[in-house]
Design a protein around this motif. Structure first.
Motif, short mmCIF file in Angstrom:
data_model
loop_
_atom_site.label_atom_id
_atom_site.label_comp_id
_atom_site.label_asym_id
_atom_site.label_seq_id
_atom_site.Cartn_x
_atom_site.Cartn_y
_atom_site.Cartn_z
N VAL A 29 80.56 -0.10 -3.36
CA VAL A 29 80.30 0.95 -2.38
C VAL A 29 78.82 1.30 -2.43
CG1 VAL A 29 80.77 3.37 -1.79
CG2 VAL A 29 82.64 1.84 -2.49
N ARG A 30 78.15 1.14 -1.27
CA ARG A 30 76.71 1.42 -1.19
C ARG A 30 76.39 2.31 0.01
NH1 ARG A 30 77.63 -0.09 -5.46
NH2 ARG A 30 76.65 -1.73 -6.69
N ASN A 31 77.31 3.20 0.30
CA ASN A 31 77.14 4.19 1.35
C ASN A 31 77.33 5.54 0.68
OD1 ASN A 31 78.82 6.13 3.14
ND2 ASN A 31 77.81 4.82 4.64
N TYR A 32 76.42 6.48 0.94
CA TYR A 32 76.47 7.76 0.22
C TYR A 32 77.72 8.56 0.55
CZ TYR A 32 71.90 6.94 -1.72
OH TYR A 32 70.86 6.40 -2.43
N GLN A 33 78.17 8.56 1.79
CA GLN A 33 79.38 9.31 2.14
C GLN A 33 80.60 8.71 1.44
OE1 GLN A 33 80.14 9.63 6.35
NE2 GLN A 33 81.83 11.06 6.04
N ALA A 34 80.71 7.38 1.44
CA ALA A 34 81.81 6.72 0.74
C ALA A 34 81.72 7.00 -0.76
CB ALA A 34 81.80 5.22 1.03
N ARG A 35 80.52 6.95 -1.31
CA ARG A 35 80.32 7.25 -2.74
C ARG A 35 80.76 8.67 -3.06
NH1 ARG A 35 75.11 9.03 -4.88
NH2 ARG A 35 75.54 10.60 -3.31
N ASN A 36 80.41 9.61 -2.20
CA ASN A 36 80.83 11.00 -2.42
C ASN A 36 82.34 11.13 -2.39
OD1 ASN A 36 78.14 11.68 -2.63
ND2 ASN A 36 78.00 12.53 -0.56
N THR A 73 78.63 -2.78 -12.10
CA THR A 73 77.98 -3.93 -11.48
C THR A 73 76.52 -3.66 -11.14
OG1 THR A 73 78.59 -3.35 -9.19
CG2 THR A 73 80.18 -4.66 -10.48
N THR A 74 76.04 -2.43 -11.42
CA THR A 74 74.65 -2.09 -11.12
C THR A 74 74.11 -1.11 -12.16
OG1 THR A 74 73.13 -1.17 -9.47
CG2 THR A 74 75.34 -0.23 -9.55
N ASP A 75 72.80 -1.14 -12.37
CA ASP A 75 72.15 -0.17 -13.26
C ASP A 75 71.78 1.11 -12.51
OD1 ASP A 75 72.31 -1.86 -15.46
OD2 ASP A 75 70.39 -2.81 -15.00
N ASP A 76 71.87 1.09 -11.20
CA ASP A 76 71.53 2.24 -10.37
C ASP A 76 72.56 3.34 -10.58
OD1 ASP A 76 71.05 4.10 -8.34
OD2 ASP A 76 70.43 2.56 -6.91
N LYS A 77 72.12 4.47 -11.12
CA LYS A 77 73.01 5.59 -11.46
C LYS A 77 73.61 6.28 -10.23
CE LYS A 77 72.33 5.19 -15.88
NZ LYS A 77 73.23 4.30 -16.56
N ASN A 78 73.15 5.93 -9.03
CA ASN A 78 73.68 6.54 -7.81
C ASN A 78 75.09 6.09 -7.48
OD1 ASN A 78 71.58 8.24 -6.71
ND2 ASN A 78 70.39 6.37 -6.44
N TRP A 79 75.51 4.95 -8.01
CA TRP A 79 76.75 4.33 -7.56
C TRP A 79 77.86 4.43 -8.60
CZ3 TRP A 79 75.97 4.62 -2.83
CH2 TRP A 79 74.71 4.34 -2.29
N VAL A 80 79.07 4.72 -8.12
CA VAL A 80 80.21 4.95 -9.00
C VAL A 80 81.40 4.10 -8.55
CG1 VAL A 80 79.46 7.30 -9.56
CG2 VAL A 80 81.09 6.93 -7.68
N ARG A 115 83.03 2.22 10.11
CA ARG A 115 82.34 1.46 9.07
C ARG A 115 82.48 2.09 7.67
NH1 ARG A 115 79.82 -2.69 9.79
NH2 ARG A 115 78.10 -2.32 8.37
N LEU A 116 83.02 3.30 7.60
CA LEU A 116 83.17 3.98 6.31
C LEU A 116 84.25 3.28 5.48
CD1 LEU A 116 82.11 6.46 4.75
CD2 LEU A 116 83.99 7.76 5.76
N SER A 117 83.94 2.95 4.23
CA SER A 117 84.85 2.13 3.42
C SER A 117 85.79 2.93 2.52
CB SER A 117 84.06 1.14 2.57
OG SER A 117 83.24 1.84 1.66
#
Length: 134
Positions: A29-36, A73-80, A115-117
């Protein structure tokens, strides 16, 4: 308990593969709304599993078994991610056309934000989709 819908392209991760695996973390998931929305998921919440692109139908029910944590799968702390397990295959997959044609489902994100996952559903919307699939 909350209700959700997640989308996956069957060529990338199908309902059948999910059932074979028995458990997965919902990554990519790389969309902020979906991440939220992932961050709002709690253990025990129910999730409709939707095949996007090919099939375009709700095909199963899953359950959240672990609330959000860092996407491995990523080091970016934004994604869960959250952990999901399959619960039940829907007897008659509910197509996007059926959903769009149903006045009770006119306002769900699947129709309004195609498009929202990862999206929330009201309990009555979740139940209506299951009713259409029975």
């Amino acid at each position: 308990m909350q209700h959700w819908l997640v989308k996956s392209e069957p060529v990338k991760y199908s309902w059948e593969k999910f059932n074979q695996d028995g458990r997965t973390f919902w990554d990519g998931v790389r969309n902020y709304q979906a991440r939220n929305n992932l961050r709002e998921m709690k253990e025990g919440d129910l999730v409709l599993y939707y095949h996007s692109n090919e099939g375009k139908a709700v095909v199963g029910i899953a359950k959240v078994v672990k609330a959000f944590y860092q996407d491995p799968t990523t080091d970016d702390k934004n994604w869960v991610v959250v952990d999901l397990v399959p619960v039940e295959t829907i007897k008659n997959p509910v197509t996007l056309e059926q959903i769009k044609a149903d006045p009770q489902l006119a306002n769900i994100s699947l129709v309004r934000q195609g498009r929202l996952s990862v999206m929330p559903l009201k309990a009555e919307e979740f139940d209506r989709i299951l009713e259409l699939g029975s």
